[in-house]
Enzyme design. Structure first.
Site, PDB file in Angstrom:
ATOM      1  N   ALA A  58       7.867  32.478 -32.084  1.00 20.13           N
ATOM      2  CA  ALA A  58       8.287  32.531 -30.679  1.00 20.13           C
ATOM      3  C   ALA A  58       9.310  31.415 -30.492  1.00 20.13           C
ATOM      4  O   ALA A  58       8.956  30.244 -30.404  1.00 20.13           O
ATOM      5  CB  ALA A  58       7.087  32.324 -29.770  1.00 20.13           C
ATOM      6  N   ALA A  80       7.457  23.641 -24.978  1.00 16.29           N
ATOM      7  CA  ALA A  80       6.792  24.398 -26.047  1.00 16.29           C
ATOM      8  C   ALA A  80       6.371  25.761 -25.509  1.00 16.29           C
ATOM      9  O   ALA A  80       6.609  26.077 -24.349  1.00 16.29           O
ATOM     10  CB  ALA A  80       5.576  23.624 -26.536  1.00 16.29           C
ATOM     11  N   ASN A  81       5.764  26.578 -26.346  1.00 13.83           N
ATOM     12  CA  ASN A  81       5.183  27.830 -25.855  1.00 13.83           C
ATOM     13  C   ASN A  81       3.829  28.042 -26.530  1.00 13.83           C
ATOM     14  O   ASN A  81       3.414  27.232 -27.356  1.00 13.83           O
ATOM     15  CB  ASN A  81       6.136  29.007 -26.066  1.00 13.83           C
ATOM     16  CG  ASN A  81       6.378  29.284 -27.533  1.00 13.83           C
ATOM     17  OD1 ASN A  81       5.469  29.649 -28.265  1.00 13.83           O
ATOM     18  ND2 ASN A  81       7.614  29.063 -27.973  1.00 13.83           N
ATOM     19  N   ARG A  82       3.148  29.123 -26.165  1.00 12.88           N
ATOM     20  CA  ARG A  82       1.742  29.248 -26.543  1.00 12.88           C
ATOM     21  C   ARG A  82       1.517  29.965 -27.880  1.00 12.88           C
ATOM     22  O   ARG A  82       0.387  30.305 -28.214  1.00 12.88           O
ATOM     23  CB  ARG A  82       0.973  29.949 -25.418  1.00 12.88           C
ATOM     24  CG  ARG A  82       0.916  29.067 -24.176  1.00 12.88           C
ATOM     25  CD  ARG A  82       0.472  29.839 -22.952  1.00 12.88           C
ATOM     26  NE  ARG A  82      -0.811  30.457 -23.143  1.00 12.88           N
ATOM     27  CZ  ARG A  82      -1.204  31.569 -22.529  1.00 12.88           C
ATOM     28  NH1 ARG A  82      -0.399  32.177 -21.697  1.00 12.88           N
ATOM     29  NH2 ARG A  82      -2.397  32.064 -22.756  1.00 12.88           N
ATOM     30  N   SER A  83       2.560  30.182 -28.650  1.00  8.64           N
ATOM     31  CA  SER A  83       2.367  30.862 -29.927  1.00  8.64           C
ATOM     32  C   SER A  83       1.526  29.998 -30.880  1.00  8.64           C
ATOM     33  O   SER A  83       1.793  28.813 -31.054  1.00  8.64           O
ATOM     34  CB  SER A  83       3.726  31.153 -30.566  1.00  8.64           C
ATOM     35  OG  SER A  83       3.533  31.579 -31.892  1.00  8.64           O
TER      36      SER A  83
END
Ligand code: CTP
Length: 403
Positions: free
Chosen positions: A278, A212-215
């Protein structure tokens, strides 16, 4: 950017509060309207005062609560004065009784008189028990008011008075304020179809784990909210569970490939496409069907590239379509964003330095540089994401007008 640049700045809003358990939320609504720069003149019905006192609302609104048609020392006929001076009348919560009285013109108290003695737009936010909300008389009253141009902010499902749950709970204050903004704001995107992607994609490793990413999706949702407030027909293709802004429809996705399919489909019918999501650039080449067990040792996760959704949309762009991308950068912001603007055939790129304080992922504020082909970069200093959204939408409107 001034503190109150939005559509509520300097607007005079009459806030009518009727007698339902949700009357306590009117206080939060008053505060939000005042924070957005509006002048809030509150009116409470007799029944509302059974639920909340006048003192709190008087303290948080811009002037003391009015409750009476008679005995107002300053204004002998307050209903005409209050109604005529208003830019908008908001009733929250609105009981079944208020809907009935307003529909039939039964002006028995200060609030109903004010509603009849105004030409200002009216926003009504009903709240009541499910059985009442679904009763044919209420359904009919709502339909008639809507036909007359009254804006209805529908109730939501949730907890009701007396421990019951069901449809009928007052809409969230943020949604109500957004509805007011939408009515008072410019309608420069009326009839325009806008799709916004928001949030970070999640690429499965196995049945329980993801890359995952932090968006947080907040900037994308703010753009969607702003576009909807200005009259656009808005779809959000989203990986996050934020509550949908007033006037938007959400298509839920999780992975880059689901987002690609949803955006492609949306691109065929939308005039403006904003890729604020993102998107993961890499995903596991294979996904384990079950959960990878510790006892089997550290797995080798082989990655493969995901499709570049935005580049694909750029290649297939229709005449007249406006394509907007984002760029998350930590170095050489303008040069990197400029390269993406050209490579992906964009009309606008919104670049943010994700390494800077208070900027980008998860924050409520952002600072961006906007780039358009052949134009000088435009910088938006640190501001609320909604203010950044306003600047982005202003630029989109400019691009559309220049064509
Ligand atoms: N984007 C996309 N599909 C991808 C990757 C990015 O549609 N697989 C979109 C993003 O939504 C954003 C823009 O492309 O609008 C730029 O994303 P960004 O992550 O800044 O750049 P990349 O093109 O992925 O390049 P890099 O990560 O190398 O900076």
């Amino acid at each position: 950017m001034t503190q109150h640049a939005g559509p509520l700045a300097g607007k005079r809003i009459v806030l009518g509060v009727t007698g339902g358990i949700a009357a306590y939320k009117a206080i939060e609504i008053a505060r939000r309207l005042v924070d957005a720069g509006a002048h809030v003149a509150p009116i409470m019905t007799d029944a509302a005062q059974h639920f909340v006192g006048t003192t709190t609302l008087s303290a948080l609104a811009s002037e003391p609560v009015r409750t009476e048609l008679w005995h107002d020392p300053e204004t002998p006929i307050p209903h005409t004065k209050v109604g005529q001076g208003a830019d908008l009348i908001l009733v929250a919560p609105a009981t079944a009784k208020l809907l009935s009285a307003y529909r039939s013109g039964f002006s028995h108290d200060l609030l109903t008189n004010t509603l009849l003695a105004t030409r200002a737009p009216v926003v009504v936010c009903p709240a009541m028990h499910t059985e009442m909300w679904e009763h044919p008389s209420v359904v009919d009253n709502i339909a008639v008011l809507r036909e007359r141009g009254v804006h209805i902010v529908e109730p939501e499902p949730g907890r009701l008075a007396g421990g019951d749950t069901g449809m009928g709970r007052l809409a969230e204050p943020a949604r109500i304020v957004a509805a007011v903004e939408s009515v008072l704001g410019p309608r420069d995107l009326a009839g325009v179809r806008v799709v916004v992607s928001a949030g970070g994609t999640r690429e499965p490793i196995d049945a329980v784990r993801v890359i995952a990413n932090r968006s947080s999706g907040k900037q994308g949702y703010a753009i969607a909210a702003e576009a909807a407030a200005r009259g656009a027909d808005v779809t959000i293709v989203s990986t996050v569970e934020l509550s949908p802004p007033f006037g938007t429809t959400v298509v839920a996705v999780e992975t880059a490939s689901q987002m690609e399919a949803a955006m492609r489909e949306a691109a065929s019918s939308n005039d403006v496409i904003v890729m604020a999501a993102a998107v993961a650039d890499f995903r596991p080449a294979t996904t384990a069907g079950g959960k990878i067990k510790k006892r089997d040792g550290v797995p080798d996760i082989v990655l493969e590239p995901t499709p570049d959704i935005l580049a694909g949309l750029g290649a297939a762009k229709r005449d007249g379509q406006v394509l907007v991308g984002f760029a998350a950068e930590t170095d050489d912001l303008v040069a990197n964003a400029q390269a993406k603007l050209e490579a992906k055939r964009l009309d606008l790129i919104v670049a943010n330095d994700v390494g800077a304080a208070q900027v980008g992922f998860a924050h409520d504020t952002n600072a961006v540089t906007m780039l358009r082909p052949g134009a000088e970069p435009v910088e938006i200093d640190l501001a609320a994401k909604r203010d950044v959204a306003r600047a982005v939408i202003d630029t989109i409107v400019e691009i559309m007008r220049a064509r």
